[in-house]
Design an enzyme around this catalytic site. Structure first.
Site, PDB file in Angstrom:
ATOM      1  N   LYS A 181      -7.589   1.543  -2.711  1.00 21.71           N
ATOM      2  CA  LYS A 181      -7.214   1.109  -1.363  1.00 21.71           C
ATOM      3  C   LYS A 181      -7.279   2.252  -0.359  1.00 21.71           C
ATOM      4  CE  LYS A 181      -5.430  -1.082   2.144  1.00 21.71           C
ATOM      5  NZ  LYS A 181      -4.147  -1.781   2.158  1.00 21.71           N
ATOM      6  N   THR A 200       0.873  -1.179   0.000  1.00 19.10           N
ATOM      7  CA  THR A 200       0.000   0.000   0.000  1.00 19.10           C
ATOM      8  C   THR A 200       0.903   1.219   0.000  1.00 19.10           C
ATOM      9  OG1 THR A 200      -1.779  -1.130   1.174  1.00 19.10           O
ATOM     10  CG2 THR A 200      -1.778   1.272   1.230  1.00 19.10           C
ATOM     11  N   LYS A 258      -0.910   5.111   8.599  1.00 21.40           N
ATOM     12  CA  LYS A 258      -0.159   5.254   7.338  1.00 21.40           C
ATOM     13  C   LYS A 258      -1.116   5.432   6.159  1.00 21.40           C
ATOM     14  CE  LYS A 258       1.949   2.278   3.938  1.00 21.40           C
ATOM     15  NZ  LYS A 258       2.289   0.884   3.595  1.00 21.40           N
TER      16      LYS A 258
END
Length: 341
Positions: free
Chosen positions: A215, A140, A290
């Protein structure tokens, strides 16, 4: 009546095959058998050779599922213990990322951040990959890095997909992750075939970078919805409402959502949720933070207003600073209950 005797069959001498010809036949047969075997291995998924780089909480389980699918997995991580665990799960240890890639049909990476992905592809993957290799990055990372690596890989003559995942460590180990794929449409069937042993769903989001975009948008929804669920449980408790009774009501009402019914932050109602394991395992708060940071960076560059996403980032940052970074992100409930992580 006289019986005519049966004619005597002519005597024949068995044909002899010279040793040289017999050897040639055997060699030809053996060669054909080997070639058939090679073709079968090439055509079948079972003997696909995969380089898997990055064996952390997510990558370790994903690599193990590739090995269980009877694929030859050359595994590498900077942490020796992670490699040992992968070997115990059926993978083979590679001495370096470059060594893992050398003879691989497919390269899968699962790395912490964009700078790591850029570095590994530039220094280890592209200089050592064999012609025709398919490259899939499941990290990611920011959309910009995903598109930059895709352009670099395509310029070198390889196929590439960004394919981040959703489902947490449990999904990685069970092979039930959801993959959001960004790739050329023509490459998607090959990407999907490789991903299948690790997945319950594989969806093409669009071209390169679209997987990463999907995502971070998805996880912004997840982070914000978990905070709302946690606030509601904390308020219910303060108002004297039994938390399990509140769960029963909300899960059958308009407040129903995945953060409530599949990943309940209050211990008890959902046995598989990390809340029943002292918030160990699952999806760490630090990782959620994050992803929310990536979403805010993308929003700033795109000029999009995401006030709830910004608030969610701030709350998870606070919980992280208070020591909750290693806990599952649903442990943020403790923040609203006034308890230390």
């Amino acid at each position: 009546m006289r019986t005519r005797p049966s004619p005597t069959p002519p005597t024949t001498t068995p044909r002899r095959c010279s040793i040289r010809r017999f050897a040639a036949i055997r060699t030809s047969s053996s060669t054909s058998s080997v070639n058939r075997s090679k073709r079968q291995r090439t055509k079948g998924v079972s003997m696909t050779r995969i380089a898997f780089i990055g064996l952390g909480n997510m990558g370790g389980g994903m690599a193990a599922n590739q090995a269980r699918a009877r694929r030859e997995v050359m595994a590498f991580d900077l942490v020796a213990a992670a490699v040992e665990k992968a070997v115990a799960a059926g993978c083979r240890a590679a001495g370096s990322a470059a060594a893992a890639v050398k003879d691989a049909d497919v390269v899968i990476t699962m790395l912490p951040a964009g700078q790591h992905v850029r570095k590994v592809y530039a220094e280890d993957v592209l200089p050592n990959a064999q012609p025709g290799a398919l490259m899939i990055d499941c990290s990611t990372i920011d959309v910009e890095s995903a598109r930059a690596v895709a352009a670099q890989v395509k310029a070198a003559g390889f196929r590439f997909a960004d394919a981040p995942v959703s489902g947490g460590q449990a999904g990685a180990e069970a092979g039930t992750l959801a993959f959001m794929v960004g790739c050329d449409e023509a490459d998607f069937p090959a990407v999907e075939e490789i991903i299948r042993p690790m997945a319950r769903a594989v969806i093409r989001a669009g071209d390169h970078g679209a997987g990463q975009a999907a995502k971070i948008c998805n996880n912004m929804v997840l982070g914000a919805s978990m905070i709302a669920v946690c606030e509601a449980f904390a308020l219910a408790e303060k108002l004297g409402l039994d938390p399990e009774r509140f769960f029963e009501i909300a899960s059958n009402s308009s407040g129903q959502c995945w953060s409530l019914t599949s990943y309940c932050p209050w211990p008890g109602p959902v046995p598989s949720a990390p809340s029943n394991r002292n918030y160990e395992g699952g999806f760490a708060t630090a990782m959620m933070l994050k992803d929310l940071k990536l979403a805010q960076e993308a929003a700033a560059k795109a000029g999009a207003a995401t006030p709830l996403g910004a608030q969610a980032e701030g709350l998870y940052a606070l919980f992280d600073r208070l020591g909750g970074g290693a806990k599952d992100f649903s442990a943020i409930l403790e923040l609203f209950r006034g308890k230390a992580p």
